[in-house]
Design a protein around this motif. Structure first.
Motif, mmCIF file in Angstrom:
data_model
loop_
_atom_site.group_PDB
_atom_site.id
_atom_site.type_symbol
_atom_site.label_atom_id
_atom_site.label_comp_id
_atom_site.label_asym_id
_atom_site.label_seq_id
_atom_site.Cartn_x
_atom_site.Cartn_y
_atom_site.Cartn_z
ATOM 1 N N GLY A 179 0.823 -1.274 -0.071
ATOM 2 C CA GLY A 179 0.000 0.037 -0.064
ATOM 3 C C GLY A 179 0.573 1.076 0.041
ATOM 4 O O GLY A 179 0.503 2.199 -0.662
ATOM 5 N N ALA A 180 1.929 1.280 0.727
ATOM 6 C CA ALA A 180 2.728 2.541 0.989
ATOM 7 C C ALA A 180 3.468 2.740 -0.600
ATOM 8 O O ALA A 180 3.589 3.936 -1.033
ATOM 9 N N ALA A 202 6.111 1.471 -16.792
ATOM 10 C CA ALA A 202 5.291 0.644 -17.035
ATOM 11 C C ALA A 202 5.704 -0.898 -16.243
ATOM 12 O O ALA A 202 4.571 -1.568 -15.764
ATOM 13 N N LEU A 203 6.785 -1.138 -16.147
ATOM 14 C CA LEU A 203 7.411 -2.137 -15.423
ATOM 15 C C LEU A 203 6.838 -2.161 -13.757
ATOM 16 O O LEU A 203 6.464 -3.127 -13.110
ATOM 17 N N LEU A 204 6.879 -0.870 -13.234
ATOM 18 C CA LEU A 204 6.584 -0.612 -11.754
ATOM 19 C C LEU A 204 4.956 -0.938 -11.706
ATOM 20 O O LEU A 204 4.512 -1.510 -10.822
ATOM 21 N N SER A 209 0.955 -4.438 -9.631
ATOM 22 C CA SER A 209 -0.474 -5.062 -10.183
ATOM 23 C C SER A 209 -0.379 -6.633 -9.810
ATOM 24 O O SER A 209 -1.448 -7.300 -9.023
ATOM 25 N N ALA A 210 0.735 -7.151 -10.176
ATOM 26 C CA ALA A 210 0.989 -8.463 -10.041
ATOM 27 C C ALA A 210 1.063 -8.834 -8.521
ATOM 28 O O ALA A 210 0.575 -9.768 -8.201
ATOM 29 N N TRP A 215 -1.511 -11.777 -3.851
ATOM 30 C CA TRP A 215 -2.161 -11.709 -2.541
ATOM 31 C C TRP A 215 -3.607 -11.936 -2.527
ATOM 32 O O TRP A 215 -3.974 -12.747 -1.741
ATOM 33 N N VAL A 216 -4.235 -11.638 -3.596
ATOM 34 C CA VAL A 216 -5.659 -11.627 -3.680
ATOM 35 C C VAL A 216 -5.951 -13.143 -3.888
ATOM 36 O O VAL A 216 -6.924 -13.655 -3.211
#
Length: 444
Positions: A179-180, A202-204, A209-210, A215-216
């Motif tokens: 989150g941070a 784009a890599l960041l 997102s990955a 985690w989800v």
């Protein structure tokens, strides 16, 4: 035909079910993070002159260059001294945490951001090892480099043991860190700080997102199939990045060797003599004079250097010869570090060479380090165990999940990468494009 199909299916299973070379990627992680950390600490008193507002390569010059090549650097987000100190300290901290293997997925990203930010801010600072570090920090992001010799491996092992006892394990640090970092990334995008070349931003976004998807799925998926699919994808990306790292190391040596062959000083066997008598590369003049006093030795070292560099990529098909030449190259870089006063260049090259080290040797190295640490802990702290820090054993029998997450055991056991046999062409995930020859610096 059946034999061919079996070989193909076995190869596919090995690439998808296992993240190959866990010990080799751990060595790469430790080697490059230690190199960068030691360099930042060594230059800490001179940081303002090297990369900060007090340097000869001032803010306006850096801004003009970056507007041309589009290179990524967080130091250009603000010209304030406080922001520079913040980025520098974060680069030091991320290097230390990556070295220890704490949340290696996130720390490898921060490590990459720190390397790119400082190097792209002042591109004329470095000794050749910075180019290797620049590329490898990008490739390292795609590897599962915390499988062994890391705090992530110890945490994953303890989580599995706790679940086996029926305890409920909750990871709070991982989501908080995600989150941070996401807040910083969103704020930078909103303020227009991610302009320029598209690759690093784009890599960041993709990595952030990955990690959320990982985690989800691990938290809410009712079956294990989605997690297995993510493991397969992560293994394929890891193995591809490992192949690119090996190909990059081979390309460095092959290019260096073939360029040397074209030089007249290398052809007549005197090339090694001249660097030993340059004031900028003579920290120990007496030692340099001693090494260059014998013409036959100078000639043998000159020709031997060229022969080893040209031959090394072709020796990967023979493990015994490869190990001999690998030991020769590591010894050569150690001598360069001492005699020519280039320790960080040598450390970067040795870290790149470590991807070819045999797994059996690395396991013995890990066992020896764990034993020595346990004896020191018992002597100075009065304890009887291996003490705090990295796990006492060099690694688990199975694989752990993606770094930074309490992983599940995967099928297959870590093996030495059959990698060290046929490196393919450079490229693949995270391979930055070279800048146009009229531009100076990296676009990434």
């Amino acid at each position: 035909m059946n034999r061919f199909a079996l070989a193909v299916s076995t190869g596919i299973a090995r690439v998808t079910e296992t993240a190959l070379g866990p010990y080799q990627t751990a060595m790469i992680r430790i080697g490059f993070s230690a190199t960068w950390l030691l360099f930042l600490l060594r230059e800490f008193p001179h940081r303002q002159e090297l990369y900060g507002p007090d340097g000869p390569w001032n803010w306006n010059l850096a801004e003009q260059l970056i507007s041309i090549n589009g290179a990524f650097t967080a130091l250009m987000w603000s010209d304030g001294r406080f922001w520079f100190e913040t980025v520098y300290v974060l680069a030091v901290l991320s290097s230390l945490l990556l070295l220890l293997g704490w949340r290696t997925r996130a720390m490898s990203v921060l490590f990459m951001v720190g390397v790119l930010s400082l190097q792209n801010r002042s591109i004329f600072m470095g000794d050749g090892g910075d180019n290797v570090l620049h590329l490898m920090c990008i490739y390292l992001v795609f590897t599962r480099c915390g499988q062994v010799w890391s705090l992530d491996e110890r945490r994953a092992r303890r989580s599995r043991e706790a679940r086996a006892r029926g305890e409920h394990v909750v990871d709070r640090a991982g989501p908080a860190l995600w989150g941070a970092l996401g807040l910083v990334l969103v704020s930078a995008a909103f303020l227009g700080k991610l302009n320029g070349d598209w690759f690093v931003p784009a890599l960041l976004w993709v990595l952030w997102s990955a990690q959320a998807l990982w985690w989800v799925v691990g938290r809410f998926a009712r079956s294990g199939q989605p997690r297995i699919m993510l493991d397969v994808v992560a293994n394929i990306v890891h193995n591809g990045a490992l192949l690119v790292i090996m190909a990059e190391a081979c390309l460095i040596y092959a290019t260096a060797g073939w360029y040397k062959i074209q030089g007249s000083r290398w052809q007549d066997g005197t090339a090694v003599y001249y660097p030993l008598h340059l004031d900028s590369f003579s920290p120990w003049p007496a030692l340099a004079d001693l090494l260059s006093a014998h013409g036959v030795m100078v000639m043998l070292v000159t020709y031997g250097t060229v022969a080893v560099q040209v031959a090394f990529p072709f020796t990967l098909f023979n493990r015994r010869v490869k190990n001999i030449l690998l030991a020769a190259m590591i010894t050569e870089h150690a001598v360069i570090a001492v005699v020519l006063g280039l320790p960080f260049f040598s450390l970067a090259m040795i870290a790149a060479d470590s991807v070819f080290l045999p797994t059996s040797f690395l396991r013995r190295l890990g066992d020896g380090a764990a034993h020595a640490r346990g004896r020191l802990w018992a002597r100075f702290a009065g304890g009887g165990g291996p003490g705090p820090g990295l796990p006492g054993q060099p690694g688990p029998k199975g694989q752990v999940g993606l770094q930074g997450q309490p992983g599940r055991q995967q099928p297959g056991a870590p093996k030495e990468p059959g990698s060290a046999r046929t490196p393919g062409p450079t490229g693949g995930p995270g391979d930055p494009e070279n800048p146009d020859h009229t531009h100076v610096g990296f676009p990434a």
